[in-house]
Every structure is written in C-alpha cells, then in structure tokens.
Enzyme design. Structure first.
Site, PDB file in Angstrom:
ATOM      1  N   GLU A  22      43.844  36.666  58.771  1.00 41.79           N
ATOM      2  CA  GLU A  22      45.218  36.782  58.791  1.00 41.79           C
ATOM      3  C   GLU A  22      45.971  36.568  57.293  1.00 41.79           C
ATOM      4  O   GLU A  22      46.799  36.493  57.162  1.00 41.79           O
ATOM      5  CB  GLU A  22      45.459  36.132  59.822  1.00 41.79           C
ATOM      6  CG  GLU A  22      45.167  36.533  61.094  1.00 41.79           C
ATOM      7  CD  GLU A  22      45.449  36.347  62.378  1.00 41.79           C
ATOM      8  OE1 GLU A  22      46.535  36.921  62.936  1.00 41.79           O
ATOM      9  OE2 GLU A  22      45.158  35.001  62.857  1.00 41.79           O
ATOM     10  N   TYR A  54      75.367  37.149  56.312  1.00 44.64           N
ATOM     11  CA  TYR A  54      73.893  37.539  56.540  1.00 44.64           C
ATOM     12  C   TYR A  54      73.278  38.407  55.778  1.00 44.64           C
ATOM     13  O   TYR A  54      71.584  38.261  55.646  1.00 44.64           O
ATOM     14  CB  TYR A  54      73.910  37.982  57.792  1.00 44.64           C
ATOM     15  CG  TYR A  54      74.984  39.398  57.978  1.00 44.64           C
ATOM     16  CD1 TYR A  54      74.831  40.722  57.272  1.00 44.64           C
ATOM     17  CD2 TYR A  54      76.317  39.445  58.615  1.00 44.64           C
ATOM     18  CE1 TYR A  54      75.210  41.920  57.292  1.00 44.64           C
ATOM     19  CE2 TYR A  54      76.609  40.520  59.271  1.00 44.64           C
ATOM     20  CZ  TYR A  54      76.905  42.051  58.514  1.00 44.64           C
ATOM     21  OH  TYR A  54      77.977  42.597  57.772  1.00 44.64           O
ATOM     22  N   GLU A  73      54.710  29.322  65.383  1.00 44.77           N
ATOM     23  CA  GLU A  73      56.253  28.318  66.162  1.00 44.77           C
ATOM     24  C   GLU A  73      56.564  27.586  64.893  1.00 44.77           C
ATOM     25  O   GLU A  73      57.384  27.234  64.622  1.00 44.77           O
ATOM     26  CB  GLU A  73      55.466  26.925  67.298  1.00 44.77           C
ATOM     27  CG  GLU A  73      55.066  27.899  68.225  1.00 44.77           C
ATOM     28  CD  GLU A  73      53.447  28.660  68.597  1.00 44.77           C
ATOM     29  OE1 GLU A  73      52.656  28.587  69.744  1.00 44.77           O
ATOM     30  OE2 GLU A  73      52.701  28.987  67.855  1.00 44.77           O
ATOM     31  N   LYS A  99      54.522  39.027  66.041  1.00 42.84           N
ATOM     32  CA  LYS A  99      53.261  39.483  65.384  1.00 42.84           C
ATOM     33  C   LYS A  99      53.209  40.983  65.309  1.00 42.84           C
ATOM     34  O   LYS A  99      52.746  40.981  66.900  1.00 42.84           O
ATOM     35  CB  LYS A  99      52.395  38.539  65.071  1.00 42.84           C
ATOM     36  CG  LYS A  99      50.861  38.875  64.464  1.00 42.84           C
ATOM     37  CD  LYS A  99      50.163  38.086  64.884  1.00 42.84           C
ATOM     38  CE  LYS A  99      49.452  36.585  64.041  1.00 42.84           C
ATOM     39  NZ  LYS A  99      48.572  36.321  63.744  1.00 42.84           N
TER      40      LYS A  99
END
Length: 117
Positions: A22, A54, A73, A99
C-alpha cells in the site's frame, strides 16, 4: 456567528496503509473536511481575507495526504493539526478519510475514519 465550511469528496492518490504494498503502490482516498470558525467579519465585509479560504485549505489537505502514514487515524490527526495550525481562526475541524477499495480480500466500497478536534 459560527459557520461550518464543508469540503466534500476531495480525491487523492496516496500511500497510506499497514501493508508495504500500500505504501509502495498507493491507492485512492476520499476526504471530507468540516471546519468551523467565526464568520461574522467575513459575512459583513464580503472579503475572502476575512474568511477561511477553502482553496488554501485544500492545499493543506493535499500536503498531509502526500505524506505516507500507516494508519488513517494518524492521517486524520495530522490533518486536523495542520488545518488548525495554518488557520488560527478555525475553532473545530472534523475529518473523514475514506480508503477506497481497501485490500481486505473481498469487495467493499471503502473503509473510513472520522475524527474531530
């Protein structure tokens, strides 16, 4: 006058994950970000300099997504800290990181982590 800006479904190709593959090959991610700030001045002046821009927030998120992590996290925490660090007017940030098509051995749309701080 607290206001929330929502940046929805920002798409990134990043290298986050517990598996070596990954982090080497990478995968697709979707990010939603909510940021709350006092928009009283911006609402009165109609000046982007009195707001939280933004477009610049997006660049902050992209910078965080470009730095690999093992855990979503960890990415969420870094994102919240980066946004609050770059934009002192922000009171609260909520991040949702998805994901897409995670390598879990079966068909699934996504796995996600939500964090606020």
């Amino acid at each position: 006058m607290n206001t929330t800006i929502h940046l929805a479904d920002m798409q990134f190709y990043s290298h986050h994950g517990c598996f070596d593959e990954e982090r080497i090959i990478g995968t697709r991610f979707s990010v939603d970000l909510w940021l709350t700030y006092d928009a009283s001045r911006a609402a009165a002046t109609d000046d982007v300099n009195d707001s939280v821009n933004y477009a610049v927030v997006y660049q902050t998120v992209q910078r965080v997504m470009d730095e690999p992590s093992h855990l979503l996290e960890h990415v969420a925490r870094r994102m919240i800290e980066a946004v609050k660090g770059d934009f002192p007017a922000v009171i609260m940030v909520k991040a949702k990181i998805c994901k897409l098509n995670p390598p879990l051995g079966g068909q699934m749309s996504h796995v996600s982590v939500e964090m606020e701080g």
